[in-house]
Structures are given as C-alpha cells and as structure tokens.
Scaffold this motif. Sequence first.
Motif, mmCIF file in Angstrom:
data_model
loop_
_atom_site.group_PDB
_atom_site.id
_atom_site.type_symbol
_atom_site.label_atom_id
_atom_site.label_comp_id
_atom_site.label_asym_id
_atom_site.label_seq_id
_atom_site.Cartn_x
_atom_site.Cartn_y
_atom_site.Cartn_z
ATOM 1 N N TYR A 120 1.048 -1.211 -0.136
ATOM 2 C CA TYR A 120 0.136 -0.152 -0.151
ATOM 3 C C TYR A 120 0.809 1.243 0.063
ATOM 4 C CZ TYR A 120 -2.815 3.739 1.803
ATOM 5 O OH TYR A 120 -3.677 5.157 2.065
ATOM 6 N N GLN A 123 2.710 1.579 -3.335
ATOM 7 C CA GLN A 123 1.761 2.028 -4.245
ATOM 8 C C GLN A 123 0.875 3.434 -4.204
ATOM 9 O OE1 GLN A 123 -1.364 -1.036 -5.206
ATOM 10 N NE2 GLN A 123 0.344 -2.346 -6.128
ATOM 11 N N LYS A 127 -1.577 4.856 -7.204
ATOM 12 C CA LYS A 127 -2.978 5.263 -6.937
ATOM 13 C C LYS A 127 -3.381 6.845 -7.272
ATOM 14 C CE LYS A 127 -3.793 0.732 -4.600
ATOM 15 N NZ LYS A 127 -4.528 0.060 -3.279
ATOM 16 N N LYS A 132 3.162 5.418 -13.315
ATOM 17 C CA LYS A 132 2.548 4.517 -14.168
ATOM 18 C C LYS A 132 3.129 2.980 -13.635
ATOM 19 C CE LYS A 132 1.175 6.955 -18.344
ATOM 20 N NZ LYS A 132 1.443 7.158 -19.789
ATOM 21 N N ASP A 133 4.143 3.100 -13.133
ATOM 22 C CA ASP A 133 4.803 1.707 -12.743
ATOM 23 C C ASP A 133 5.147 2.035 -10.954
ATOM 24 O OD1 ASP A 133 6.070 -0.384 -12.100
ATOM 25 O OD2 ASP A 133 7.224 -0.353 -14.151
ATOM 26 N N ARG A 177 3.301 -4.990 -7.587
ATOM 27 C CA ARG A 177 2.417 -4.818 -9.018
ATOM 28 C C ARG A 177 1.154 -5.035 -8.695
ATOM 29 N NH1 ARG A 177 7.263 -5.307 -13.633
ATOM 30 N NH2 ARG A 177 7.897 -3.163 -13.605
ATOM 31 N N GLN A 178 0.706 -5.966 -7.944
ATOM 32 C CA GLN A 178 -0.654 -6.698 -7.993
ATOM 33 C C GLN A 178 -1.623 -5.632 -7.425
ATOM 34 O OE1 GLN A 178 -1.787 -9.331 -4.552
ATOM 35 N NE2 GLN A 178 -1.619 -10.808 -6.169
ATOM 36 N N ARG A 179 -2.516 -5.601 -8.563
ATOM 37 C CA ARG A 179 -3.810 -4.748 -8.272
ATOM 38 C C ARG A 179 -4.513 -5.171 -7.031
ATOM 39 N NH1 ARG A 179 -5.171 -1.432 -12.690
ATOM 40 N NH2 ARG A 179 -3.991 -1.933 -14.752
ATOM 41 N N ASN A 180 -5.291 -3.943 -6.391
ATOM 42 C CA ASN A 180 -5.795 -4.309 -5.069
ATOM 43 C C ASN A 180 -6.729 -3.162 -4.714
ATOM 44 O OD1 ASN A 180 -3.899 -2.672 -2.917
ATOM 45 N ND2 ASN A 180 -2.789 -3.431 -4.401
ATOM 46 N N ASP A 181 -7.477 -3.259 -3.815
ATOM 47 C CA ASP A 181 -8.149 -2.028 -3.164
ATOM 48 C C ASP A 181 -7.980 -1.855 -1.731
ATOM 49 O OD1 ASP A 181 -10.005 -1.563 -5.385
ATOM 50 O OD2 ASP A 181 -10.893 -3.500 -5.068
#
Length: 255
Positions: A120, A123, A127, A132-133, A177-181
């Motif tokens: 988190y 990222q 977010k 972009k990375d 790099r894993q997408r998450n909420d």
Amino acid sequence: MPRVSRKKSSSGIYHIMLRGINRQTIFEEKEDRLKFLEVLSKYKNKGNFHLYGYCLMDNHIHLLVKESEEESISTSIKRISSSYVYWYNLKYERCGHLFQERFKSEIIDSQAVFLKVLRYIHQNPLKAGLTKDVLRSQWTSIREYIQKEEMVDTAMALNLFSLDRRTAMKRFIEHSRQRNDDRCLDLNNKKRLSDAEIMEQIRKIGLENTSGLQQMEKGDRDIFLSKLKELDGVSLRQLSRITGISKSVIHRVRQ
C-alpha cells in the motif's frame, strides 16, 4: 475530551502516517524531500528503530517501522518531525506547525498485514496517478528493495517471500505490482490539479486573470490567496508560478 491511548503492537511494528496540517503541502521541491530523508536516517540511527518502508507524498508521509527497545516510536517520530519542521520554517520564512498535531498509526500484527501495508505504501504514488509503474516511484522505499539498500531494512520483507534472493525479488515485484483495493490509513487524496484546473477555479472565485491579483490591496489579495490554498490538489509552488506571487508570501497567508 482526553486523548485515547494508542494501541500497543505486540510485534512492535507500526504503520505511521504524518500529514500536513489542513492538508498543507509539506514538500515543495526535491530539496525538501531529500532533507526529510536525511532527517529520517539520522533519527533512525539515534533511535535504533527498524525502517521497512516509506513514501513521501506532497502533503503526507507513510512509514513502516519497528519500535526499538531504547526509544518509543512516538519519541522517534517527534524528533523527526520537529527537526524537519525547524528546517522547513527557516527555508520558507514561516513559523508554527506544519504537521497535524498527532500522527496516525495502525498496528501490524501479522505477516500478511505487514506485506499488505508495505505494498500500500509503495503504491501510493501509483494510485494517485503520479506514476504508471510502482517500481519507478522516486520517493518511496521501493528503489531500495530493487536497487541498493541504504537505510531501509529490506531483508524482513524479502525473506517472507523466499530465503533465495532471486526468487524473493521476483515474488516481491509481482506482489508490489498486484492490483488491489487496500485501504490503510487512507487519506482519499486526489491527483494534483493542473494549471488549467486552477485557473478555472480562480475564475469561479471571481477573478478573470491573475494580473488583477497582484494589483489588489494586501487584505483583499490575502483573502483570495487563502481561498486558493484551500483547494485540494494544489501546491504553493504551483500557486506561486500561476499567480506570480512568491511562495514565502503565499505561505504566510492564513487559511
């Protein structure tokens, strides 16, 4: 109302967030961020706490730390913030508080939570639309994980993926790099406003162009600048560039 005591982490590990008072920008330029990292390194060594991750956003800071036996994490954070604010106030010719009076924190009570919070933190710029990375973020500790360790203790996180360095790094990058909420001490920060968006706000407030701002009486000008400082996603450096008024003058205007 008396303050509620902070929850004590059985692991000694905490996710800390320092934020600018009234969402004020705390890093105007590269020099400010470099100075904070210098201060962080200095008091990490003095307080002997472990640092597992950090992220420096425009108006807030995330830290993932383990409290030492020699000094409480509250004392360490107080030393760090006081030292940086002293330097910052001298540089920008201001006085008073910069950070919200009491930092926010959450306890880290498992390996899964530790890795989630570290991701988190790394990222945050992604977010917020600033990169972009996640691996290319300049002002997070991700660079110490994938390039060269300087003051961040990278071994703990990497060893949770594998004791083999190459395997650990591969899995760490995939995890990062894993997408998450995930939402951890979330501020719901918006992407910084563009110059065009700020000019639109200036017109809405009642001024057709910024040249009129410089011709106003000081009292009227300060009221106008105060309204601009209240906008989410705007920095003093940006306001100075758009209005032609120095950052030190804008700094001194009270909201």
